[in-house]
Design an enzyme around this catalytic site. Structure first.
Site, PDB file in Angstrom:
ATOM      1  N   THR A 181      53.959-116.498  -2.376  1.00  0.00           N
ATOM      2  CA  THR A 181      54.098-115.949  -3.710  1.00  0.00           C
ATOM      3  C   THR A 181      55.040-114.757  -3.665  1.00  0.00           C
ATOM      4  O   THR A 181      55.042-114.011  -2.685  1.00  0.00           O
ATOM      5  CB  THR A 181      52.718-115.553  -4.287  1.00  0.00           C
ATOM      6  N   GLU A 326      47.190-116.950  -5.546  1.00  0.00           N
ATOM      7  CA  GLU A 326      46.058-116.407  -4.779  1.00  0.00           C
ATOM      8  C   GLU A 326      44.714-116.980  -5.224  1.00  0.00           C
ATOM      9  O   GLU A 326      43.690-116.721  -4.607  1.00  0.00           O
ATOM     10  CB  GLU A 326      45.993-114.868  -4.945  1.00  0.00           C
ATOM     11  N   LYS A 436      58.879-113.732 -15.244  1.00  0.00           N
ATOM     12  CA  LYS A 436      58.576-115.139 -15.006  1.00  0.00           C
ATOM     13  C   LYS A 436      59.283-115.971 -16.068  1.00  0.00           C
ATOM     14  O   LYS A 436      58.961-115.882 -17.249  1.00  0.00           O
ATOM     15  CB  LYS A 436      57.069-115.378 -15.041  1.00  0.00           C
ATOM     16  N   TRP A 441      59.378-117.191 -10.789  1.00  0.00           N
ATOM     17  CA  TRP A 441      59.564-115.740 -10.693  1.00  0.00           C
ATOM     18  C   TRP A 441      61.025-115.360 -10.471  1.00  0.00           C
ATOM     19  O   TRP A 441      61.761-116.029  -9.749  1.00  0.00           O
ATOM     20  CB  TRP A 441      58.763-115.164  -9.532  1.00  0.00           C
TER      21      TRP A 441
HETATM   22  P1  AMP Z   1      51.864-117.715  -9.649  1.00  0.00           P
HETATM   23  O1  AMP Z   1      51.215-117.013  -8.527  1.00  0.00           O
HETATM   24  O2  AMP Z   1      53.306-117.985  -9.438  1.00  0.00           O
HETATM   25  O3  AMP Z   1      51.082-118.917 -10.054  1.00  0.00           O
HETATM   26  O4  AMP Z   1      51.839-116.735 -10.901  1.00  0.00           O
HETATM   27  C1  AMP Z   1      50.643-116.193 -11.384  1.00  0.00           C
HETATM   28  C2  AMP Z   1      50.930-115.326 -12.574  1.00  0.00           C
HETATM   29  O5  AMP Z   1      51.506-116.080 -13.631  1.00  0.00           O
HETATM   30  C3  AMP Z   1      49.708-114.689 -13.186  1.00  0.00           C
HETATM   31  O6  AMP Z   1      49.297-113.544 -12.469  1.00  0.00           O
HETATM   32  C4  AMP Z   1      50.199-114.378 -14.590  1.00  0.00           C
HETATM   33  O7  AMP Z   1      50.974-113.202 -14.613  1.00  0.00           O
HETATM   34  C5  AMP Z   1      51.103-115.553 -14.876  1.00  0.00           C
HETATM   35  N1  AMP Z   1      50.355-116.600 -15.613  1.00  0.00           N
HETATM   36  C6  AMP Z   1      49.769-117.703 -15.112  1.00  0.00           C
HETATM   37  N2  AMP Z   1      49.180-118.422 -16.090  1.00  0.00           N
HETATM   38  C7  AMP Z   1      49.392-117.742 -17.245  1.00  0.00           C
HETATM   39  C8  AMP Z   1      49.018-117.956 -18.603  1.00  0.00           C
HETATM   40  N3  AMP Z   1      48.333-119.018 -19.000  1.00  0.00           N
HETATM   41  N4  AMP Z   1      49.404-117.011 -19.499  1.00  0.00           N
HETATM   42  C9  AMP Z   1      50.122-115.929 -19.133  1.00  0.00           C
HETATM   43  N5  AMP Z   1      50.496-115.686 -17.874  1.00  0.00           N
HETATM   44  C10 AMP Z   1      50.147-116.581 -16.934  1.00  0.00           C
END
Ligand code: AMP
Length: 553
Positions: A181, A326, A436, A441
């Protein structure tokens, strides 16, 4: 010693192979649709396990994949962890230097790579970072011209091996998967998934309080299999005995529409950008979504209008979900509670657009800046902390990152949320400085450092601004050295970013300002800049739209 009763992935495969042996696995490939059943799947997974063993892969070794969503990638999902090795899925959309870091950090010994991604891997593969890689396996029936070496094709790799494998009894704490990540600064961090984490995530997301996946479902994960195991759906669908549909490399809306219609997909999942694209496609083309019952949308906030359009125009129920690498990754799903279905549309849809309720098995706290838990009043906000059986408590060999983000098994998510009296969380901000875009990212800090490396830039900052299609896009604010031709400088800066980073990292705008606003502690005040961006008359030197490529170009 494990006695065969530990929580591992093996029983999910065993059950599907024997009890749902004729349910199908369908895969879109460059050469057309591949189709077989769980019986054949199990035989191929066993052959893969033998091939890995013959290749010297032992318990604890890491095996990387550089692949989109297809049946061969799915075979590695059970084949690799069930022999006791660790499946490391790599995001091919990352910049080369991150890919080099990831492969070297994980010490991958074998790398499975898609034909369409070979060229992209060839550059990084020449670096020392790939020294531990002993074998490349191309996910096809033959190998095209490539500098990757030694290399074989997948079908030759697994051919001539027995179709049964004596799967070992594994300890549930044995790492089964791994995913990196991106953080605010520095290199991506590794998150390891043990068998127990994947088992508990599967069992928690399988029932109606999770994703509600059943044997009669036809499940198409559009979310890439390199993103936290496609939200665990290959495991959950197997546990359920459902039919799998894999959309293959870089699917377009037309490909998704065709698969949904022809394969009778009932449940699919992906980031909002994918579904906005499908709706756009539907405006110009026939879009038959009559088989589709539910869509899981997550990875970024699902707009309420998107949820409503699917409901009203296509009779598809959207489940808005939130998760993180995570968290293996699912944490919340926005299910309505009994009685809410009867609420008026606005009130009901506002609830569905929240990130939702915790999946059973997890606990949460929402902590404000004074370290106190906030009221569940839908107003007070704080950082979301979560703990539970499938939540990581440790980054791979990064004690400083673990110390920063984990406290007494509570994962500090970095998401700032409110909780309403019914327990629905809503993300209102991000504590961390990241962008994002379309579910991927972009490190604002890396871009800022690159921009500030230019001789004619005195200060620069990059902020994420809301975007209808990509949810967020980067915009650069630059303080130039005095007397510089701003138009030429912005062209140079954009060209520099394009050359060194994936093209979708290129800022949509470069805006020139006299000074970067700072907080009382001297940090760049991005909130002020985001507000200013809404009022372009306050900023000078707005770059014309066409200077900035779209993330999908
Ligand atoms: P990742 O580790 O790449 O899956 O990213 C996780 C992050 O994506 C979370 O901590 C949020 O900041 C964002 N995220 C994931 N799902 C959502 C959602 N349904 N709405 C808004 N942000 C989200």
């Amino acid at each position: 010693m494990p006695g065969g009763t530990d929580q591992t992935l093996r029983p999910f495969l065993w059950r599907a192979e024997r009890m749902y042996s004729d349910r199908e696995i369908v895969s879109r490939t460059a050469s057309g649709i591949e189709r077989y059943d769980y019986r054949t799947y199990g035989e191929r997974v066993a052959r893969l396990a033998h091939a890995l063993e013959e290749g010297g892969i032992e318990q604890g070794d890491r095996v990387g994949t550089f692949c989109w969503n297809h049946h061969r990638h799915f075979e590695t999902y059970f084949g690799v962890p069930n022999v006791g090795a660790q499946l490391h899925t790599i995001n091919p959309l990352l910049p080369d230097h991150h890919i080099e870091h990831i492969v070297s950090d994980a010490n991958d010994r074998v790398l499975f790579v898609d034909p369409s991604l070979i060229e992209q891997l060839e550059g990084p593969a020449e670096s020392e970072a790939f020294d531990a890689v002993e074998q490349y396996v191309v996910m096809d029936e033959d190998v095209p011209e490539t500098s990757l070496s030694p290399v074989t094709d997948y079908e030759s790799f697994i051919a001539d091996h027995p179709t049964e494998y004596d799967w070992p009894d594994l300890d549930e704490d044995q790492p089964a998967g791994m995913c990196y990540t991106s953080g605010t600064t520095g290199n991506p961090k590794g998150v390891e998934y043990t068998h127990q984490m994947l088992w508990s995530h599967t069992m928690a997301t399988l029932p109606a309080s999770g994703l509600d996946i059943r044997a009669e479902d036809v499940v198409m994960p559009v979310v890439p299999m390199f993103h936290v195991n496609a939200w665990g759906m290959p495991f959950t669908s197997t546990a359920a005995g459902a039919k799998h549909v894999y959309p293959g490399p870089s699917p377009e809306p037309a490909d998704l529409a065709k698969l949904i219609e022809e394969e009778g997909v009932t449940l699919s999942a992906g980031v909002p950008t994918v579904w906005l694209g499908l709706l756009e496609y539907g405006q110009e083309n026939d879009l038959d979504l009559s088989s589709l019952e539910r869509l899981i949308i997550g990875g970024a906030a699902a707009p309420e209008s998107l949820i409503r359009t699917f409901d009203e125009e296509y009779d598809v129920e959207v489940l808005h979900a939130w998760g993180m690498t995570e968290m293996s990754p699912i944490g919340t799903v926005s299910h309505l509670k009994p009685g809410m279905e009867e609420w008026d549309d606005d009130r009901r849809d506002e609830k569905r657009a929240k990130q939702g309720l915790l999946v059973p098995g997890l606990e949460m706290r929402v902590i404000d800046e004074d370290g106190e838990e906030v009221e569940w009043d839908g107003e007070e906000f704080g950082e979301l902390w979560i703990r539970g059986p499938w939540v990581t408590t440790e980054y791979f060999e990064r004690p400083e990152a673990t110390e920063e983000d984990v406290e007494d098994s509570w994962l500090k998510t970095g998401d700032v949320v409110t909780v309403d009296p019914e327990g629905y969380i809503k993300i209102v901000d991000r504590a961390k400085d990241v962008i994002k875009s379309g579910g991927e990212w972009i490190s604002s800090v890396e871009l800022e450092n690159a921009l500030m490396g230019h001789d004619d830039v005195s200060e620069a900052t990059v902020v994420g601004v809301p975007h209808e299609r990509w949810q967020e896009r980067p915009v650069a604010f630059v303080v130039p050295v005095e007397g510089i031709d701003e138009e030429a400088l912005s062209e140079e800066l954009l060209a520099m970013v394009r050359e060194n980073y994936p093209k979708w990292w290129t800022p949509d705008d470069v805006l020139f300002i006299d000074e970067v606003p700072k907080t009382s502690t001297g940090k760049f005040d991005k909130k002020v800049l985001r507000e200013r961006y809404d009022d372009p008359s306050l900023v000078e030197g707005n770059v014309p739209e066409e200077a900035a490529p779209d993330a999908t170009d």
